[in-house]
Motif scaffolding. Structure first.
Motif, PDB file in Angstrom:
ATOM      1  N   ARG A  10       0.869  -1.301   0.065  1.00 63.97           N
ATOM      2  CA  ARG A  10      -0.183   0.008   0.090  1.00 63.97           C
ATOM      3  C   ARG A  10       0.840   1.257   0.205  1.00 63.97           C
ATOM      4  O   ARG A  10       0.677   2.168  -0.801  1.00 63.97           O
ATOM      5  N   ALA A  11       1.823   1.229   0.994  1.00 61.74           N
ATOM      6  CA  ALA A  11       2.796   2.500   0.734  1.00 61.74           C
ATOM      7  C   ALA A  11       3.558   2.702  -0.409  1.00 61.74           C
ATOM      8  O   ALA A  11       3.643   3.687  -0.858  1.00 61.74           O
ATOM      9  N   LEU A  12       3.821   1.527  -1.103  1.00 59.26           N
ATOM     10  CA  LEU A  12       4.674   1.546  -2.254  1.00 59.26           C
ATOM     11  C   LEU A  12       3.818   2.143  -3.273  1.00 59.26           C
ATOM     12  O   LEU A  12       4.329   3.063  -4.096  1.00 59.26           O
ATOM     13  N   ALA A  13       2.695   1.626  -3.416  1.00 62.08           N
ATOM     14  CA  ALA A  13       1.804   2.015  -4.516  1.00 62.08           C
ATOM     15  C   ALA A  13       1.102   3.467  -4.399  1.00 62.08           C
ATOM     16  O   ALA A  13       1.292   4.219  -5.340  1.00 62.08           O
ATOM     17  N   GLU A  14       0.859   3.788  -3.042  1.00 65.48           N
ATOM     18  CA  GLU A  14       0.385   5.226  -3.085  1.00 65.48           C
ATOM     19  C   GLU A  14       1.551   6.199  -3.296  1.00 65.48           C
ATOM     20  O   GLU A  14       1.434   7.176  -3.980  1.00 65.48           O
ATOM     21  N   ALA A  15       2.744   5.866  -2.839  1.00 64.38           N
ATOM     22  CA  ALA A  15       3.853   6.727  -3.349  1.00 64.38           C
ATOM     23  C   ALA A  15       3.899   6.680  -4.674  1.00 64.38           C
ATOM     24  O   ALA A  15       4.112   7.849  -5.317  1.00 64.38           O
ATOM     25  N   ALA A  16       3.849   5.621  -5.499  1.00 66.01           N
ATOM     26  CA  ALA A  16       4.041   5.608  -6.981  1.00 66.01           C
ATOM     27  C   ALA A  16       2.936   6.485  -7.574  1.00 66.01           C
ATOM     28  O   ALA A  16       3.179   7.149  -8.562  1.00 66.01           O
ATOM     29  N   GLN A  17       1.602   6.312  -7.128  1.00 58.64           N
ATOM     30  CA  GLN A  17       0.739   7.112  -7.466  1.00 58.64           C
ATOM     31  C   GLN A  17       0.862   8.539  -7.607  1.00 58.64           C
ATOM     32  O   GLN A  17       0.716   9.399  -8.280  1.00 58.64           O
ATOM     33  N   ARG A  18       1.544   8.934  -6.322  1.00 61.27           N
ATOM     34  CA  ARG A  18       1.581  10.340  -6.039  1.00 61.27           C
ATOM     35  C   ARG A  18       2.700  10.857  -6.726  1.00 61.27           C
ATOM     36  O   ARG A  18       2.882  12.145  -7.270  1.00 61.27           O
ATOM     37  N   THR A  19       3.731  10.167  -6.928  1.00 63.04           N
ATOM     38  CA  THR A  19       5.053  10.886  -7.457  1.00 63.04           C
ATOM     39  C   THR A  19       5.190  10.420  -9.221  1.00 63.04           C
ATOM     40  O   THR A  19       5.725  10.810  -9.846  1.00 63.04           O
ATOM     41  N   GLY A  20       4.300   9.390  -9.559  1.00 60.80           N
ATOM     42  CA  GLY A  20       4.250   9.076 -10.942  1.00 60.80           C
ATOM     43  C   GLY A  20       5.348   8.174 -11.404  1.00 60.80           C
ATOM     44  O   GLY A  20       5.871   8.113 -12.611  1.00 60.80           O
ATOM     45  N   ILE A  21       5.736   7.503 -10.611  1.00 62.24           N
ATOM     46  CA  ILE A  21       6.896   6.642 -11.056  1.00 62.24           C
ATOM     47  C   ILE A  21       6.244   5.095 -11.178  1.00 62.24           C
ATOM     48  O   ILE A  21       5.072   4.821 -10.829  1.00 62.24           O
ATOM     49  N   TYR A  75      -1.980  -8.076  -3.032  1.00 63.10           N
ATOM     50  CA  TYR A  75      -1.540  -7.582  -4.307  1.00 63.10           C
ATOM     51  C   TYR A  75      -2.725  -6.641  -4.828  1.00 63.10           C
ATOM     52  O   TYR A  75      -2.078  -5.481  -5.230  1.00 63.10           O
ATOM     53  N   THR A  76      -3.777  -6.980  -4.504  1.00 53.69           N
ATOM     54  CA  THR A  76      -4.846  -5.893  -5.368  1.00 53.69           C
ATOM     55  C   THR A  76      -4.990  -4.674  -4.630  1.00 53.69           C
ATOM     56  O   THR A  76      -5.176  -3.656  -5.390  1.00 53.69           O
ATOM     57  N   ILE A  77      -4.467  -4.434  -3.353  1.00 50.39           N
ATOM     58  CA  ILE A  77      -4.442  -3.099  -2.751  1.00 50.39           C
ATOM     59  C   ILE A  77      -3.724  -2.384  -3.652  1.00 50.39           C
ATOM     60  O   ILE A  77      -4.001  -0.869  -3.599  1.00 50.39           O
ATOM     61  N   VAL A  78      -2.421  -2.525  -4.344  1.00 53.88           N
ATOM     62  CA  VAL A  78      -1.603  -1.784  -5.254  1.00 53.88           C
ATOM     63  C   VAL A  78      -2.571  -0.894  -6.313  1.00 53.88           C
ATOM     64  O   VAL A  78      -2.376   0.390  -6.443  1.00 53.88           O
ATOM     65  N   ASP A 114      -5.960  -0.428  -5.926  1.00 54.58           N
ATOM     66  CA  ASP A 114      -6.833   0.259  -5.115  1.00 54.58           C
ATOM     67  C   ASP A 114      -6.516   1.625  -4.954  1.00 54.58           C
ATOM     68  O   ASP A 114      -6.821   2.506  -5.055  1.00 54.58           O
ATOM     69  N   VAL A 115      -5.051   1.619  -4.516  1.00 52.46           N
ATOM     70  CA  VAL A 115      -4.668   2.992  -4.064  1.00 52.46           C
ATOM     71  C   VAL A 115      -3.781   3.611  -5.287  1.00 52.46           C
ATOM     72  O   VAL A 115      -3.357   4.817  -4.813  1.00 52.46           O
ATOM     73  N   ALA A 116      -3.625   2.821  -6.230  1.00 53.94           N
ATOM     74  CA  ALA A 116      -2.881   3.672  -7.207  1.00 53.94           C
ATOM     75  C   ALA A 116      -3.322   3.430  -8.659  1.00 53.94           C
ATOM     76  O   ALA A 116      -2.907   2.770  -9.434  1.00 53.94           O
ATOM     77  N   PRO A 117      -4.596   4.090  -8.865  1.00 55.81           N
ATOM     78  CA  PRO A 117      -5.183   3.899 -10.031  1.00 55.81           C
ATOM     79  C   PRO A 117      -4.635   4.251 -11.263  1.00 55.81           C
ATOM     80  O   PRO A 117      -4.707   3.601 -12.386  1.00 55.81           O
ATOM     81  N   ASP A 118      -3.763   5.256 -11.111  1.00 56.27           N
ATOM     82  CA  ASP A 118      -3.208   5.800 -12.400  1.00 56.27           C
ATOM     83  C   ASP A 118      -1.628   5.329 -12.737  1.00 56.27           C
ATOM     84  O   ASP A 118      -1.075   5.716 -13.804  1.00 56.27           O
ATOM     85  N   VAL A 139      -2.317 -10.702 -14.286  1.00 57.06           N
ATOM     86  CA  VAL A 139      -2.347  -9.263 -14.713  1.00 57.06           C
ATOM     87  C   VAL A 139      -3.616  -8.394 -14.171  1.00 57.06           C
ATOM     88  O   VAL A 139      -3.594  -7.456 -13.626  1.00 57.06           O
ATOM     89  N   GLU A 140      -4.782  -9.349 -14.337  1.00 56.72           N
ATOM     90  CA  GLU A 140      -6.183  -8.789 -13.903  1.00 56.72           C
ATOM     91  C   GLU A 140      -5.991  -8.512 -12.296  1.00 56.72           C
ATOM     92  O   GLU A 140      -6.577  -7.667 -11.974  1.00 56.72           O
ATOM     93  N   MET A 141      -5.334  -9.444 -11.876  1.00 56.23           N
ATOM     94  CA  MET A 141      -5.186  -9.368 -10.091  1.00 56.23           C
ATOM     95  C   MET A 141      -5.061  -7.672  -9.796  1.00 56.23           C
ATOM     96  O   MET A 141      -5.409  -7.392  -9.027  1.00 56.23           O
ATOM     97  N   ILE A 142      -4.150  -7.425 -10.429  1.00 53.19           N
ATOM     98  CA  ILE A 142      -3.721  -5.663 -10.191  1.00 53.19           C
ATOM     99  C   ILE A 142      -3.759  -4.796 -11.281  1.00 53.19           C
ATOM    100  O   ILE A 142      -3.344  -3.540 -11.408  1.00 53.19           O
TER     101      ILE A 142
END
Ligand code: FMN
Ligand code: FMN
Ligand code: FMN
Ligand code: FMN
Lengths: 352, 352, 352, 352
Positions: free
Chosen positions: B77-88, B110-113, B115-119, B143-146
């Motif tokens: 969750r933390a990694l994905a939220e950060a990826a979403q926020r920073t665009g990496i 897995y799916t959390i990523v 959820d928190v990083a739609p883009d 693939v579908e999982m995330i």
């Protein structure tokens, strides 16, 4: 107790107690190139090789070490039982004491190896300096002593030069070697004992008809170092000093392997080989097998299982190296890609 | 708790507690040439790049790490939220547990990523060894999982070889990769996990149609090191020993980057990348982006802000390197002047 | 107290208290070849040289350092008095504060140098980043402030990039430099501040008509290091981190000297020059003179005599190097034989 | 006690008490290639050589050291007695004091050598700087003083430059040397004292007709180091500093040996020669003999037996090196195979 046998005892004690290893084999300068996609099954990799028509389970050799003193019977038994169990090759130490002294206990320290290892590839050992005085029949006697599959002739003139009582007459050795190579009933291996064999010396040996060359290069056990300690113990200051000065003398094992393999197709790499990864590197450089002496001494003291354990670790390290270079057989390992860096690269470039 | 998931837990614990990093990526041998007169505004430098048509704010990748155990949900969750926020970009760890086990909590890791990083650019992860048993539909499930933007297939045969229970059958992997690369709905990245990819393997992967190669070379996290600790914990002495022996095995990351980039135009450099300066060097050597795994583990445990903070530091280091080399864009950075020194220079010269 | 002046104060304090020097100038890789038979009298060696027609007693420069805060008046007085007494060149620190602030005490920290050194070669200092905003008349004002014999324009974009408040707009600098070089009443020196100048940048500067290039390469005072300490003091963690990461960034001074001298005939070598022997090496590599900053800071605090003492030691070291290379003049020293070894040799080979 | 003699006393004391040796002769970069099959008898190896028609038992020289102070008589006696007993060559220290002062005790410190060594090869010593003031008759007087077999002229301008009272006029030396070489009754050796002789200087000396060149290169006793201690003792700070700065100045002995031997066929290698193995390396590089100074100082203080002991150890080390390279004579040793590695290889490559 006769002198020759006692000396062997001194050596073993010093090797156990003192720092008798140098560094600089050059293996640290060799990088095998990783294969991320090996496309083989690790457990189906074929590590077998043949030595003079005899199949070895792995290209690993227990180098010539002991025999010649009743106390070494136990060591040779452990080594030979392990060779038998694991299918690798083993050499005995110099058979001079066995040939020259008439002592049943002492002779048993050699004969034990064939008793416990009826199927293993076992090879005998005589010194080139002694050879000049022997005729082929004497060497044949050494063969028979252990029903040897081959006979190693060692070159150790630096060691002799450091021993206060050393035999420093190196004349006639090549002729004597040629004579034995010609007439002996088993193949002849010529080996150094820690200072390596150059390309030109390897060429002379090849021309003399020897069947294999075991380089025993610089970087492992140092016999000038060992003799320096022994000289110190008897107050032979000058020898002690000379022994120290030449402690790290010799051709690095990796270099010597490349040089010998350029002129002979059956080269054993030894001298500071300390892992199955080193064995793999040696084979990539052109060796037929890798040999280790000192690392087997401690386990031999503990017994057969400890020796088997070391061999199996070495074999697994070798197998792992083959796996991650994608080499399904020893023949493929010989063709694997590697890089040579640092001082070893410089050394080889200078020698070209 | 099933074995696969537990193993992931072991790994994370060992990585946090033990010394599991080597050195020798080669980046220390690379000097980007200073431009005293850059003639650009640092804050107008364009660090964006595209990966398979997806724009990244900076060519920085959070490498495949976790998932597969409920305790890792928080990390992902933390990694994905950060990826979403920073665009990496960000990868998840091996989805094997998610595919093979039927446990909602576990799948959520897995799916959390998504959820928190739609883009964010998110990519999945399966092992090449598993791939042989899967059909494309199974991978499609991953693939579908995330809702993955790409799928990474990892090569980790050295690690498997050190694991007592490892899968050491590497046969058929290339075919399986080709099959997936051909049929999958998203681009396929093939990645190592710390031992690098050679030029010839990269060529085979390019020919198999993979869309990107992530070299994960030598010099960072060492999986043979990690498995050695794990083997020690269960008393598997031989594996412990082999793991240690191969601790520093592999192609240095800088070398592997040059080799892979010579034959594939979409290379991610990873394995010991430890700063935005390393990322800049990797790009100058020909990489499309630089990836880091272990450095993100600690911050992920602390939460999203800590991860964002690390990303922003990496991005500023990269931007600073671009500023003082006068590179206004990633494309210009790829063309910047650099020198290669020391062992890395020797390595590359040997491989030419 | 205005910001610019305070910053100067911070810098001086950090430089005195912290470790702000790197290594790796490359001078240790340069060996001047000993001349056992010099055939000259040491005390008749001519160490004079000319800079823009002005004769210096020795090719030694006190690099741009201070001014801009009343507390620095004492330092500049000592440096200038020593330059006057010994006949070497001296630069003042950035005159920005003197130009932008209206404070008599502060201005005196610059003007003092000409007051006490009526005959010395003194040069002013402005930043390239400021230059964009100034017109030539402003720079002329800086010249007049100290009746400068030349004006140095400094390039310090890495430092600016590490400063939280730094000026990171490097656009238009080359044009501004060309404009000033064209119109100013005195010669223009362009200098770095510790990261060096590459051959291509030196070429652009030569084309822009600058009269001298002072390389200020890597290996001495590190401004990213200094700014990192300053950032730490104000809790600017990210800048602190970036400053550390780029602590050793730059072109080694020896390399930069060779590169700049290949395209400009008036090069000052600085950045980690720490002895008269380094000065001699720099001249052999093609420099017109060698400059030192930080080594003068301590003596300047002690007073004129301490500065004179350092200069005389440097001059004697230089003279000794000339004696034992058989160089009777600076022109001969430029032609003396030398060898380039190690990493510096590799660096130069890569750059050819 | 006159100044010259006292100075000699200072020197000896500093050399005994302080660290006055550098490193970097380059011998560690030279590897003689091991010959596993030497085919000679060690004790029949012929280590004799000739110097100007005089046979030496081994190519080992006790370098110019003492004389000129009554306290040194004892040292010179021990050295000369040992030279006589072992059949090697020996030089005395500078005879300036003996020539310029009228003091019988002092003169005896030189004459003692011929008294106790009627058959040894002994050579005198004068400084090139003094030579300019002497005429040939004065030098002839120095020859007669010890019935010298040759006369060494030393070049020590770096030392003079560090001495507060040093003679730094090096003009006219080459002419003076040529004059003496032409007219003197015995052969002339030109020697450095620790900074080496370059190829071009050796060429000039060869053209001037000198009979031998003793390189005395960098890596052993450092005279700038010694004078730095002496300067410190009298509070001459600047000289102390310059002495330290040039502590490791000079051409490495191995390099200087190669360079001088390229243009002169009678080269003595000295400067950091520390074993018979170094002597062997020097001869392989082209030297006629190897010389040692400082290592003889301690034994000389203990007496003749200690000196003989050191010579015999050196001789045995040399003999051992010859044995394990298969060199039956000094002429064969000159042709033995060797490799040059590391910095010494780079140095020689740069100088070609
Ligand atoms: C205890 C010991 C005894 C040895 N005895 C012999 C010997 O009798 N004959 C021989 O040819 N080599 C002998 N060697 C030398 C080894 O065969 C080998 O060449 C050398 O030790 C280098 O290998 P290592 O570095 O793995 O020890 C002995 C070595 C050891 C350690
Ligand atoms: C905690 C951790 C877990 C990892 N798990 C995976 C994984 O599941 N799949 C994978 O392909 N790589 C995995 N890796 C490997 C990384 O993706 C990466 O290739 C490798 O660690 C080298 O990068 P580093 O030196 O920056 O850590 C993992 C690495 C770490 C540190
Ligand atoms: C205390 C101090 C202040 C400096 N201030 C300036 C300055 O105002 N302008 C400038 O161009 N360089 C300045 N510099 C940089 C020096 O001129 C020089 O380029 C750099 O320090 C490298 O030389 P060094 O290693 O001998 O210190 C300063 C250096 C120091 C140590
Ligand atoms: C105590 C001592 C005194 C010396 N005196 C002289 C001398 O008078 N004349 C001379 O030519 N060299 C003199 N030398 C220099 C040596 O001859 C020799 O060139 C130099 O020390 C390098 O050799 P080393 O490293 O073996 O000491 C002296 C050296 C020492 C150690």
């Amino acid at each position: 107790m006769p002198e020759t046998a006692d000396r062997k005892d001194d050596h073993v004690r010093i090797i156990e107690e003192e720092d008798v290893e140098t560094s600089g084999t050059g293996f640290a300068d060799i990088d095998l190139v990783h294969e991320a996609l090996p496309e083989i099954h690790r457990d189906e990799i074929d590590t077998t090789t043949t030595l003079f028509g005899h199949e070895l389970a792995a290209p690993i050799v227990i180098e010539s070490m002991t025999g010649g003193h009743p106390s070494t019977t136990k060591l040779n038994r452990a080594l030979a039982e392990a060779a038998q169990r694991t299918g690798i090759a083993m050499g005995v130490g110099s058979q001079r004491a066995g040939l020259e002294l008439d002592d049943e206990d002492l002779v048993e320290s050699y004969t034990i190896v064939r008793d416990v290892a009826p199927d293993a590839f076992l090879y005998g050992n005589v010194g080139a300096a002694q050879l000049v005085e022997y005729d082929v029949a004497d060497v044949e006697e050494a063969v028979e002593m252990i029903e040897a599959d081959a006979m190693a002739i060692h070159l150790n003139f630096l060691q002799e030069a450091v021993q206060p009582e050393g035999d420093v007459d190196a004349r006639g050795c090549l002729d004597a070697i040629e004579r034995v190579a010609d007439a002996l009933s088993v193949p002849v291996i010529v080996k150094e004992t820690g200072n390596g064999i150059s390309r030109s010396t390897a060429t002379r040996l090849a021309d003399a008809g020897v069947d294999a060359i075991d380089v025993a290069g610089k970087g492992g056990t140092t016999w000038s170092g060992i003799e320096s300690y022994r000289a110190a113990a008897v107050g032979a200051d000058r020898q002690e000093q000379v022994g120290k000065r030449f402690r790290a003398w010799g051709i690095p094992t990796a270099v010597s392997t490349v040089e010998a393999a350029a002129v002979h197709n059956c080269v054993v790499a030894s001298g500071g080989v300390r892992s199955g990864l080193d064995v793999a590197k040696a084979i990539a450089l052109g060796a037929r097998a890798g040999g280790l002496a000192k690392p087997f001494l401690g386990p031999a003291g503990q017994g057969t299982d400890a020796v088997v354990d070391l061999i199996e670790t070495l074999a697994l390290e070798l197998r792992t190296a083959m796996f991650v270079t994608g080499a399904a057989s020893i023949a493929e390992l010989r063709e694997t890609e590697y890089v040579v860096l640092g001082r070893t690269k410089e050394y080889l470039a200078e020698r070209r």
